[in-house]
Design an enzyme around this catalytic site. Sequence first.
Site, mmCIF file in Angstrom:
data_model
loop_
_atom_site.group_PDB
_atom_site.id
_atom_site.type_symbol
_atom_site.label_atom_id
_atom_site.label_comp_id
_atom_site.label_asym_id
_atom_site.label_seq_id
_atom_site.Cartn_x
_atom_site.Cartn_y
_atom_site.Cartn_z
ATOM 1 N N ASP A 29 28.632 -16.372 42.744
ATOM 2 C CA ASP A 29 27.266 -15.916 42.107
ATOM 3 C C ASP A 29 26.791 -14.958 43.053
ATOM 4 O O ASP A 29 26.593 -14.879 44.240
ATOM 5 C CB ASP A 29 26.449 -17.409 42.218
ATOM 6 C CG ASP A 29 25.008 -17.082 41.603
ATOM 7 O OD1 ASP A 29 24.410 -16.111 41.414
ATOM 8 O OD2 ASP A 29 24.943 -18.130 40.808
ATOM 9 N N GLU A 88 20.253 -19.943 31.751
ATOM 10 C CA GLU A 88 20.044 -18.403 32.261
ATOM 11 C C GLU A 88 21.041 -17.622 31.562
ATOM 12 O O GLU A 88 20.755 -16.173 31.465
ATOM 13 C CB GLU A 88 19.924 -18.143 33.777
ATOM 14 C CG GLU A 88 21.467 -18.590 34.154
ATOM 15 C CD GLU A 88 21.563 -20.323 34.501
ATOM 16 O OE1 GLU A 88 22.651 -20.672 34.849
ATOM 17 O OE2 GLU A 88 20.555 -21.062 34.288
ATOM 18 N N HIS A 93 29.289 -22.250 31.810
ATOM 19 C CA HIS A 93 29.521 -22.187 33.248
ATOM 20 C C HIS A 93 29.202 -23.369 34.085
ATOM 21 O O HIS A 93 28.052 -24.047 33.791
ATOM 22 C CB HIS A 93 28.958 -20.894 33.800
ATOM 23 C CG HIS A 93 27.567 -20.840 33.812
ATOM 24 N ND1 HIS A 93 26.627 -20.759 32.417
ATOM 25 C CD2 HIS A 93 26.549 -20.961 34.453
ATOM 26 C CE1 HIS A 93 25.401 -20.475 32.772
ATOM 27 N NE2 HIS A 93 25.430 -20.696 34.187
ATOM 28 N N HIS A 95 28.357 -24.490 38.015
ATOM 29 C CA HIS A 95 27.965 -23.943 39.322
ATOM 30 C C HIS A 95 28.836 -24.981 40.519
ATOM 31 O O HIS A 95 28.656 -26.061 40.357
ATOM 32 C CB HIS A 95 26.432 -24.088 39.487
ATOM 33 C CG HIS A 95 25.716 -23.294 38.921
ATOM 34 N ND1 HIS A 95 25.234 -21.922 39.241
ATOM 35 C CD2 HIS A 95 25.133 -23.317 37.639
ATOM 36 C CE1 HIS A 95 24.446 -21.401 38.290
ATOM 37 N NE2 HIS A 95 24.487 -22.224 37.243
#
Length: 129
Positions: A29, A88, A93, A95
């Site tokens: 990220d 977002e 996805h 994290h």
Amino acid sequence: MASIFTKIVNGEIPAYKVAETNRYLAFLDVNPNAKGHTLCIPKQEVDQLFDMDAEHYAGLMAFAHQVATALKKTVPCKRIGMAVIGLEVPHAHVHLIPIDQMDDMRFQNKVRLSAEEFTDLANRISQNM
């Protein structure tokens, strides 16, 4: 229109790649909560995690497990936290965040890394895969 993650998959946008298979991609990220904050995505653009079929979802979780194991070997931390938020970017996805305390998962604490630090970290995580 393709999501920013699809553009990364297609090589249109650079990323600090950590791991890749024919179906999944993991990369650091660029606005991390902690050093080593990694995103695991399906290469196929799917808006929400739970829109994925069961096999594809299980494959993403297995891939994330492998990445988390390598991440834990690379970045000193108490554990690897996992979050699925999905607001977002309209592309499913996961994290993976090295954490030492609960506040490390709040998405308010950010760290800055240089391009060299990102590159070195991505390479070290990849070596632990």
